[in-house]
Enzyme design. Structure first.
Site, PDB file in Angstrom:
ATOM      1  N   THR A  42       0.248 -14.606  -3.045  1.00 14.80           N
ATOM      2  CA  THR A  42       0.225 -13.288  -1.928  1.00 14.80           C
ATOM      3  C   THR A  42      -0.489 -13.621  -0.962  1.00 14.80           C
ATOM      4  O   THR A  42      -1.772 -13.880  -0.897  1.00 14.80           O
ATOM      5  CB  THR A  42      -0.152 -12.236  -2.764  1.00 14.80           C
ATOM      6  OG1 THR A  42       0.747 -11.780  -3.987  1.00 14.80           O
ATOM      7  CG2 THR A  42      -0.053 -10.644  -1.803  1.00 14.80           C
ATOM      8  N   TYR A  86      -4.163 -14.416  -5.450  1.00 17.37           N
ATOM      9  CA  TYR A  86      -4.723 -14.104  -4.547  1.00 17.37           C
ATOM     10  C   TYR A  86      -5.708 -15.268  -3.983  1.00 17.37           C
ATOM     11  O   TYR A  86      -6.510 -15.557  -4.851  1.00 17.37           O
ATOM     12  CB  TYR A  86      -5.516 -12.690  -4.533  1.00 17.37           C
ATOM     13  CG  TYR A  86      -4.693 -11.503  -4.328  1.00 17.37           C
ATOM     14  CD1 TYR A  86      -3.987 -11.298  -3.025  1.00 17.37           C
ATOM     15  CD2 TYR A  86      -4.871 -10.249  -5.133  1.00 17.37           C
ATOM     16  CE1 TYR A  86      -3.341 -10.007  -2.896  1.00 17.37           C
ATOM     17  CE2 TYR A  86      -4.184  -9.147  -4.972  1.00 17.37           C
ATOM     18  CZ  TYR A  86      -3.236  -9.161  -3.635  1.00 17.37           C
ATOM     19  OH  TYR A  86      -2.850  -7.796  -3.521  1.00 17.37           O
ATOM     20  N   LYS A 127       4.636 -14.895  -1.618  1.00 16.04           N
ATOM     21  CA  LYS A 127       4.894 -13.395  -1.291  1.00 16.04           C
ATOM     22  C   LYS A 127       4.368 -12.928  -0.446  1.00 16.04           C
ATOM     23  O   LYS A 127       3.196 -12.924   0.171  1.00 16.04           O
ATOM     24  CB  LYS A 127       4.303 -12.692  -2.716  1.00 16.04           C
ATOM     25  CG  LYS A 127       4.653 -11.357  -2.811  1.00 16.04           C
ATOM     26  CD  LYS A 127       4.224 -10.800  -4.235  1.00 16.04           C
ATOM     27  CE  LYS A 127       4.738  -9.373  -4.408  1.00 16.04           C
ATOM     28  NZ  LYS A 127       4.123  -8.377  -3.512  1.00 16.04           N
ATOM     29  N   GLY A 183      10.139  -0.486  -2.269  1.00 17.13           N
ATOM     30  CA  GLY A 183      11.230   0.421  -1.854  1.00 17.13           C
ATOM     31  C   GLY A 183      12.332   0.519  -3.136  1.00 17.13           C
ATOM     32  O   GLY A 183      13.052   1.456  -3.001  1.00 17.13           O
ATOM     33  N   SER A 230      -1.172  -9.720 -12.087  1.00 17.74           N
ATOM     34  CA  SER A 230      -1.861  -9.708 -10.827  1.00 17.74           C
ATOM     35  C   SER A 230      -3.250 -10.520 -11.103  1.00 17.74           C
ATOM     36  O   SER A 230      -4.039 -10.559 -12.292  1.00 17.74           O
ATOM     37  CB  SER A 230      -2.408  -8.368 -10.485  1.00 17.74           C
ATOM     38  OG  SER A 230      -3.121  -8.176  -9.531  1.00 17.74           O
ATOM     39  N   HIS A 285       4.502  -5.230   1.034  1.00 18.30           N
ATOM     40  CA  HIS A 285       3.540  -5.011  -0.031  1.00 18.30           C
ATOM     41  C   HIS A 285       3.409  -3.530  -0.335  1.00 18.30           C
ATOM     42  O   HIS A 285       2.713  -2.828  -0.588  1.00 18.30           O
ATOM     43  CB  HIS A 285       2.055  -5.355   0.580  1.00 18.30           C
ATOM     44  CG  HIS A 285       1.118  -5.663  -0.451  1.00 18.30           C
ATOM     45  ND1 HIS A 285       0.660  -6.892  -0.579  1.00 18.30           N
ATOM     46  CD2 HIS A 285       0.247  -4.893  -1.098  1.00 18.30           C
ATOM     47  CE1 HIS A 285      -0.415  -6.956  -1.403  1.00 18.30           C
ATOM     48  NE2 HIS A 285      -0.546  -5.853  -1.715  1.00 18.30           N
TER      49      HIS A 285
END
Length: 347
Positions: A156, A130, A221, A278, A107, A245
């Site tokens: 992202t 980011y 993403k 999920g 990240s 997300h």
């Protein structure tokens, strides 16, 4: 004695070990929990037919992408501030990922140096980027990741408005950022969203600019609309991560399982398709691949493992999901990831 299956057990242990606010930050979504639950249910409603007596020819779960080969298609999604959850942090996660012969996305908000994470992983990792408010600041972070030896950039784009927030404890920060991104002071009558956050959000023009800066694979993403998928292909990007997300940004979206077939059809094999949000079992992994994904990403489950048992817990989660994937393959008569594309799912 462990009475629960591994993932629920690790989640229970993580909740017991973490401060209440950190556990809530990890588990929260953009609403009241409904999106998180629907993400999980989206995979569960898809049903499989067993195929006994099928001879399996050289069965394996090998996954090849961008000239990299992994033992399985279960990637670790980018999760911020992993030292919040355990002292091992992102380095522990990376070591576990390497031990399980997989791949992870580091990240932008990692709590340890990207250079040290890649070094300790002893393999090139992917970096989740980011937008940093403008191109100059974004390029600084990008160059730092590239200098560390990352092998792909995952941009992202779906979180310009932050919903899941936490006051970080002393000693934990996004150490790879030059400095926190500050918002300009708002004038009377201005909107926090439109005149604040969205003035620093990326656009399609910025995606095109980023494509010009990156010679390694570039994935986008956080897309769920087929028109956006086609635009990514037109810009020459190498992949899409279909994602909401983990339910942490916009409440009430369709499940990723519901839109995945449309996204696969839209790109028509012109770029790679990954998916997250999920995924909770090896059977979910199988279903995503059967629906056309090239690999899947998990987030919360491996963080449960990290919080409960450090790097060893992360390794257990990956191994368990791979075991479940192999069992599902065996019971449905499938020998490889390629053969999964021929499997029909039922509702």
């Amino acid at each position: 004695m462990q009475a629960l299956p591994l993932l629920p057990y690790l989640a229970q242990q993580a909740q017991a070990k973490l401060p209440v606010d950190i556990w809530h930050y990890l588990q929260s979504d953009a609403g009241c929990g409904a999106q998180l639950q629907s993400n999980e249910a989206g995979w569960q409603i898809k049903k499989l037919i067993p195929r006994p007596l099928t001879a399996l020819h050289h069965p394996n779960t090998q996954c090849t992408m961008f000239a990299e080969q992994w033992a399985h298609p279960i990637m670790l999604a980018p999760v911020a501030y992993q030292r919040l959850f355990h002292a091992d942090g992102e380095i522990g996660t990376a070591v576990a990922c390497n031990a399980q012969q997989g791949q992870m996305m580091v990240s932008s908000l990692a709590s340890q140096s990207v250079n040290e994470i890649v070094k300790q992983a002893q393999q090139p990792l992917w970096f989740q980027l980011y937008w940093q408010g403008d191109r100059a600041r974004t390029e600084v972070l990008l160059r730092k990741a590239l200098a560390a030896g990352v092998s792909a950039i995952v941009f992202t784009v779906d979180a310009p408005v932050k919903q899941a927030l936490i006051d970080l404890p002393k000693g934990i920060s996004a150490v790879n950022l030059a400095q926190p991104l500050a918002m300009q002071a708002l004038q009377a009558g201005q909107s926090q969203v439109f005149d604040g956050w969205m003035t620093q959000a990326p656009t399609w023009e910025d995606v095109a600019w980023l494509r010009q800066q990156v010679t390694i694979p570039l994935l986008i993403k956080g897309l769920m609309h087929e028109d956006d998928a086609r635009r990514v292909v037109a810009l020459g990007c190498d992949g899409i991560v279909v994602s909401n997300h983990g339910g942490r940004v916009l409440d009430g979206t369709p499940t990723v399982a519901a839109v995945l077939p449309e996204m696969v059809a839209a790109v028509a094999g012109q770029c790679k398709i990954l998916v997250d949000s999920g995924i909770r079992s090896g059977q979910d992994v199988f279903k995503a691949l059967a629906m056309g994904a090239d690999a899947v990403c998990i987030g919360r489950p491996y963080v449960w493992g990290l919080a409960a048992e450090g790097a060893m817990g992360v390794a257990k989660v990956i191994r368990t999901l791979r075991d479940e994937l192999e069992m599902t393959m065996a019971l449905t008569g499938v020998s490889s990831l390629a053969e999964m594309r021929q499997v029909k799912l039922y509702v």
